[in-house]
Write a protein that holds these residues in place. Structure first.
Motif, short mmCIF file in Angstrom:
data_model
loop_
_atom_site.label_atom_id
_atom_site.label_comp_id
_atom_site.label_asym_id
_atom_site.label_seq_id
_atom_site.Cartn_x
_atom_site.Cartn_y
_atom_site.Cartn_z
N GLU A 144 58.36 -3.99 5.02
CA GLU A 144 58.41 -3.04 3.71
C GLU A 144 57.45 -1.79 3.89
O GLU A 144 57.43 -0.77 3.22
N ALA A 145 56.48 -1.76 4.83
CA ALA A 145 55.44 -0.71 5.15
C ALA A 145 56.32 0.40 5.89
O ALA A 145 55.95 1.48 5.92
N SER A 146 57.83 0.05 6.18
CA SER A 146 58.60 1.19 6.67
C SER A 146 58.93 2.33 5.59
O SER A 146 59.42 3.26 5.98
N PHE A 147 58.48 2.09 4.31
CA PHE A 147 58.88 3.14 3.67
C PHE A 147 57.82 4.02 3.58
O PHE A 147 57.78 5.51 2.91
N VAL A 148 56.55 3.83 4.33
CA VAL A 148 55.56 4.78 4.39
C VAL A 148 55.65 5.85 5.58
O VAL A 148 56.21 5.66 6.54
#
Length: 223
Positions: A144-148
């Motif tokens: 989910e941190a790939s949206f950053v």
């Protein structure tokens, strides 16, 4: 963004390098094109259309009616490339500030959706299908941190990352049968066919998200 383009996207319920994955399948001599709003059928030369796509001439991936039938694999790869193109299209022309604008309660941004899509390509094609350890994938494997998106990454940088991941996905999948299966630690046994369908759904959904964000951004420009 022209209204007609948005209308086509909504009609198709969807969202990079168009059709590069279609160079391998055997194509027939003709295909049937059915443009929106027309009753008649018009035969086209499928090989000629493919060549035009690969040369990036006049082919419009936002209206995918040029190839409407064919082998299953060809259609899956065609629609996956369409959704990839649609997702990228939602961020082209945005400024760096606009692409990062948060217009919903979550951390979702237009540039973040493309960044996440690059992660999804790596996860499903490099790691799951190709069997590469996450440490050997050519980008961050951070869920989910790939949206950053970091401050020093531009829209062009993130598009290029997605395109690289998509190109590598095509290469990995090229010689694998649709019925070939792999194991996923949470989902279980998955086939390449299932992965293609999942990615079409994923990118179409995120292109829809990003399209709405872009419309909101356009509204703020006019006020």
């Amino acid at each position: 963004m022209p209204a007609s383009k948005r209308d086509h996207r909504r009609l198709l319920v969807g969202s990079l390098d168009p059709l590069s994955s279609l160079a391998t399948p055997k194509l027939g001599n003709t295909a049937t094109a059915r443009p929106f709003g027309r009753e008649h059928r018009q035969p086209i030369d499928r090989n000629r259309e493919l060549a035009r796509c690969l040369r990036r001439e006049t082919y419009d991936m936002n209206v995918p009616t040029h190839i409407t039938d064919g082998p299953e694999r060809q259609m899956l790869e065609y629609m996956l490339d369409h959704t990839r193109a649609e997702l990228i299209d939602t961020v082209r022309g945005l400024s760096e500030t606009e692409s990062r604008r948060r217009l919903v309660p979550s951390m979702t941004t237009s540039i973040g959706l493309v960044k996440h899509a690059a992660f999804a390509e790596r996860k499903w094609f490099q790691h799951i299908l190709g069997g590469l350890p996450e440490s050997e994938c050519d980008g961050a494997m951070v869920g989910e941190a790939s949206f950053v998106v970091s401050d020093n990454e531009t829209v062009a940088d993130v598009i290029a990352e997605f395109e690289r991941a998509s190109n590598r996905a095509r290469t990995i999948a090229a010689n694998i049968d649709l019925d070939a299966t792999r194991g996923h630690p949470a989902v279980g046994t998955v086939s390449l066919r299932w992965i293609y369908l999942l990615m079409i759904q994923e990118f179409a959904r995120h292109a829809g998200h990003s399209d709405i964000l872009r419309e909101q951004t356009g509204a703020t420009r006019r006020t």
